[in-house]
Design a protein around this motif. Structure first.
Motif: not given
Ligand code: MG
Length: 355
Positions: A118-121, A145-146, A154-155
């Protein structure tokens, strides 16, 4: 006195009839053997991490890992996402992609995997989105974990409703959305009479339960509904992250019953193509003519009258009316629209485009 008695009798009969009608019940008796059985379909198979499942036999396959033939860029040109190893990948800066075909009420299955490592936050990690009718977003995000705001998870129905739970899998793992969507309903005055309703399962877990949308998706604002067509393309968001998709299929709702035909497919063409058909067409006489105009991105046609009705694209040049038995084929010669053939209840007339 006699007429009063007659009136009382008539009113009594009327009331008794209404009373009887209220108990008439549904069309079918309980366990009625004349009631048609549902259409038999093959339900397909479930996906695993290694292998996408098979869609139900009555689904319209939008992506089976082979090509982007069902997809376009938003302006109607070729989709610029890449297809490799059975999946498609969002290319940063290439823009959203949309289906060529239009959909309204539907059951939609989409599988996605957010980038690994993963990249970014927050909203910058594995962001994409599934847009029903290209307007109403079910957020796609790497939320494993973000941390991010609730209505952007998400969703989430982005900017409106967080999901009931965070049911995300790890980056790189395949996840699924099963979405049931009911399009908003507008009356003849183009006013909203029923909002859009969405149910979402993420990885088989209910995350949105028959939720009424407040309006179209936007960022930092909530807009009111504005009129749009009954069916529009589905789209996937380019948010600058290389999110992967596979195994995308849709079923139009309600599914056709026994002996019923599936609704005729309609497609969204580029605005330039639609615009090229607008204007006046004539057969020479005063009584046989065609007028075509664009309104709210819909092509409207009036045949030998001023009664404009929407016409729907079946191919780049063939259109039809859903209300009247009218079929159209525009004639394009050297890139220019020169005329049209019109079938009125099966009878053909040809018109030439006026300069
Ligand atoms: Mg998004």
């Amino acid at each position: 006195m006699k007429s009063t008695k007659k009136a009382v009798l008539l009113i009594t009969i009327l009331l008794l009839t209404l009373f009887a009608m209220s108990f008439a019940g549904p069309k079918w008796r309980i366990h009625d053997l004349n009631r048609p059985n549902p259409v038999i379909i093959n339900p397909g198979t479930s996906s695993t991490q290694d292998k996408p499942g098979l869609p139900p036999s009555d689904a319209i396959v939008l992506f089976d890992g082979k090509d982007l033939s069902q997809w376009r860029s938003m302006d109607g040109s070729a989709a610029k996402w890449i297809v490799k190893e059975g999946r498609m990948e969002c290319v940063r800066g290439s823009g959203y992609i949309r289906t060529a075909r239009n959909f309204g009420d539907c059951q939609l299955h989409v599988e996605f995997a957010t980038p690994t490592p993963p990249e970014g936050s927050s909203q910058g990690r594995g962001n994409s989105g599934v847009f029903l009718m290209g307007i109403y977003e079910v957020q796609v995000l790497d939320n494993y974990d973000n941390v991010t705001y609730a209505d952007g998870q998400c969703s989430a129905l982005y900017g409106q409703y967080p999901p009931q739970v965070n049911a995300c899998r790890k980056p790189g793992e395949w996840q699924s959305y099963d979405i049931i969507f009911h399009a908003p309903v507008f009356n003849v005055n183009k006013e909203l009479v029923k909002p859009a309703i969405i149910t979402v399962f993420q990885n088989g877990v209910l995350t949105q339960d028959h939720v009424e949308l407040m309006g179209p998706t936007n960022w930092l604002r909530r807009d009111a509904y504005t009129y749009h067509a009954e069916k529009l393309p589905l789209s996937l968001q380019d948010h600058g992250n290389p999110v992967l998709y596979r195994n995308i299929w849709v079923r139009e709702l309600p599914a056709p019953g026994p002996g019923e035909k599936a609704p005729r497919a309609t497609y969204t063409l580029s605005p330039e193509t639609l615009k090229s058909y607008t204007g006046s067409y004539s057969m020479g006489g005063p009584n046989a003519f065609l007028k075509v105009k664009l309104e709210n991105d819909e092509l409207l046609a009036a045949v030998s009258s001023d009664d404009f009705n929407p016409i729907y694209a079946e191919t780049d040049t063939k259109f039809f009316s859903q209300k009247i038995n009218l079929e159209f084929e525009f004639i394009v010669s050297n890139g220019k629209v020169t005329g049209a053939d019109i079938w009125v209840a099966g009878g053909k007339m040809s018109v030439k485009k006026m300069e």
